[in-house]
Enzyme design. Structure first.
Site, mmCIF file in Angstrom:
data_model
loop_
_atom_site.group_PDB
_atom_site.id
_atom_site.type_symbol
_atom_site.label_atom_id
_atom_site.label_comp_id
_atom_site.label_asym_id
_atom_site.label_seq_id
_atom_site.Cartn_x
_atom_site.Cartn_y
_atom_site.Cartn_z
ATOM 1 N N THR A 266 0.809 26.199 23.271
ATOM 2 C CA THR A 266 1.389 25.006 22.640
ATOM 3 C C THR A 266 2.437 25.424 21.636
ATOM 4 O O THR A 266 2.287 26.464 20.998
ATOM 5 C CB THR A 266 0.291 24.228 21.879
ATOM 6 O OG1 THR A 266 -0.682 23.805 22.811
ATOM 7 C CG2 THR A 266 0.826 23.024 21.141
ATOM 8 N N ARG B 36 -7.284 16.634 32.886
ATOM 9 C CA ARG B 36 -7.633 16.767 31.464
ATOM 10 C C ARG B 36 -6.365 16.658 30.598
ATOM 11 O O ARG B 36 -5.339 17.274 30.868
ATOM 12 C CB ARG B 36 -8.300 18.131 31.227
ATOM 13 C CG ARG B 36 -8.712 18.400 29.773
ATOM 14 C CD ARG B 36 -7.675 19.196 29.016
ATOM 15 N NE ARG B 36 -8.099 19.531 27.663
ATOM 16 C CZ ARG B 36 -7.299 20.063 26.744
ATOM 17 N NH1 ARG B 36 -6.046 20.323 27.024
ATOM 18 N NH2 ARG B 36 -7.754 20.334 25.541
ATOM 19 N N GLY C 275 -5.082 16.891 26.527
ATOM 20 C CA GLY C 275 -5.514 17.359 25.203
ATOM 21 C C GLY C 275 -4.972 16.483 24.082
ATOM 22 O O GLY C 275 -4.609 15.322 24.276
ATOM 23 N N ASP C 276 -4.922 17.070 22.921
ATOM 24 C CA ASP C 276 -4.488 16.353 21.717
ATOM 25 C C ASP C 276 -2.970 16.198 21.624
ATOM 26 O O ASP C 276 -2.467 15.258 21.004
ATOM 27 C CB ASP C 276 -4.971 17.098 20.469
ATOM 28 C CG ASP C 276 -4.484 18.549 20.468
ATOM 29 O OD1 ASP C 276 -4.519 19.194 21.545
ATOM 30 O OD2 ASP C 276 -4.056 19.038 19.405
ATOM 31 N N THR D 108 -2.642 22.749 16.780
ATOM 32 C CA THR D 108 -2.809 23.591 17.943
ATOM 33 C C THR D 108 -4.273 24.014 17.974
ATOM 34 O O THR D 108 -4.950 23.980 16.956
ATOM 35 C CB THR D 108 -1.830 24.792 17.908
ATOM 36 O OG1 THR D 108 -1.989 25.569 19.095
ATOM 37 C CG2 THR D 108 -2.044 25.671 16.692
HETATM 38 C C1 SD4 Z 1 -4.726 21.398 24.030
HETATM 39 N N1 SD4 Z 1 -4.079 21.773 21.748
HETATM 40 O O1 SD4 Z 1 -4.292 20.983 25.092
HETATM 41 C C2 SD4 Z 1 -3.759 22.132 23.105
HETATM 42 C C3 SD4 Z 1 -3.847 23.590 23.383
HETATM 43 C C4 SD4 Z 1 -3.229 24.509 22.404
HETATM 44 O O2 SD4 Z 1 -2.376 26.586 21.994
HETATM 45 O O3 SD4 Z 1 -2.936 24.204 21.274
HETATM 46 N N2 SD4 Z 1 -2.985 25.727 22.782
HETATM 47 O O4 SD4 Z 1 -5.889 21.286 23.685
#
Ligand code: SD4
Length: 343
Positions: free
Chosen positions: A202, A230, A232-233, A253
């Site tokens: 990220t 899926r 993520g955030d 992250t």
């Molecule tokens: C997630 N927060 O998809 C992201 C992954 C991430 O470095 O930050 N990776 O959950």
């Protein structure tokens, strides 16, 4: 409202230049504002900051800077973000991104495939639709309608190798952002073993421009070998990214599920609204993640935040050692800063 005792503690932590106003707005005792400033997560933030800085140092808008900055990372085929990244467990690279401007406008895409610059599609969602978030096929169709080319389905050579390796066991144990080797090599195995350059997927970027306006962006391939579908955030406003031009901006992250469950970046910005300096606000939000987990559990994953306030002060905090972020201003010439951490 900031309690008196807490405020005294914060003051002793170097927050003396801040006071919390009765209306929850923040006033600065001295009027000095550092601007422009850009900050981005991880060491990939260094290259991204360079392009962002070109815009900011020429009096450009923070929104343009945070878009152009993270496009550098999205373009890099050897990196963790964008189409060169690891696929989901069915072999598809699916990308998430979000962007917010100084007016509180927001745009995002989730689980988008075959598009090189999801951050720019997120901006188009913000500017050219009445919506905030488009997902999957619909997001891709929208991107194509806006002139974005459909890229190849094939994985980058490195991702192909890693995916084949993963298929040997196909264990559904996404590893994420664990930079230290720790005492339990399985739990702490880095995502990328070969060159050690990166083990995260990220980039989040926040900036204040010469006019004093804030914006932020976040773009990711999410967890390697994640379950298909899926999200993520990172594309969720208030989780992976939040900007309030009166107060500050934050990006996250790490393990997205934990960030989502605590509305991470919104929480960081709300702490700043109550007078916390950026680093303290990030720490307080990290503590909220810990609170809903056992310490043992929290030690097995990473969550990290960076934040900037209206004064141009940047801070960060992480659960684990190893998180870093790059800051570029007239005073700090694109320096990688090791984040403070809990464990
Ligand atoms: C997630 N927060 O998809 C992201 C992954 C991430 O470095 O930050 N990776 O959950």
């Amino acid at each position: 409202m900031l309690h008196r005792r807490k405020f005294i503690q914060l003051s002793s932590l170097g927050a003396g230049s801040l006071i919390a106003s009765k209306s929850f707005g923040i006033k600065f005792k001295n009027n000095k504002v550092i601007k422009p400033v850009v900050a981005a997560t991880w060491n990939t933030g260094i290259a991204a900051n360079i392009d962002a800085w070109k815009i900011l140092s020429n009096g450009g808008r923070a929104l343009d800077a945070v878009e152009k900055g993270v496009m550098v990372t999205e373009s890099s085929i050897n990196c963790c973000v964008g189409l060169g990244a690891n696929p989901d467990r069915d072999g598809y690279v699916t990308l998430d991104a979000s962007i917010m401007d100084e007016f509180g406008n927001a745009g995002a895409v989730a689980a988008i495939e075959r598009i090189k610059h999801p951050i720019s599609v997120a901006r188009k969602v913000m500017e050219n639709t009445p919506h905030v978030l488009l997902v999957g096929e619909g997001a891709q169709q929208f991107a194509v309608s806006q002139g974005f080319p459909l890229e190849s389905k094939s994985l980058s050579p490195e991702a192909e190798l890693e995916y084949k390796e993963w298929l040997k066991t196909s264990q559904y144990k996404p590893k994420i952002n664990i930079e230290q080797t720790g005492t339990n090599p399985t739990a702490f195995a880095p995502l990328k073993l070969s060159n050690g350059d990166w083990n995260h997927d990220t980039i989040g970027m926040i900036a204040i421009d010469a006019a004093g306006n804030l914006s932020g962006s976040c773009t990711t391939s999410g967890m390697a070998f994640k379950m298909r579908g899926r999200v993520g955030d990172s594309p969720l406003i208030g989780s992976g990214l939040f900007v309030d031009n009166e107060i500050g901006a934050a990006v996250s992250t790490g393990l997205g599920e934990e960030v989502i469950k605590t509305a991470g970046t919104h929480t960081v910005v709300e702490y700043m609204r109550h007078g916390y300096p950026p680093e303290e606000a990030c720490k307080a939000a990290i503590q909220r993640v810990i609170k809903r987990n056992s310490i043992e559990k929290a030690k097995t994953f990473q969550v990290a935040y960076i934040a900037i306030n209206k004064q141009g002060i940047v801070g960060g905090y992480a659960i684990q050692k190893g998180f870093n972020y790059a800051v570029y201003s007239n005073e700090i010439n694109n320096k990688l800063i090791d984040s403070k951490y809990l464990y």
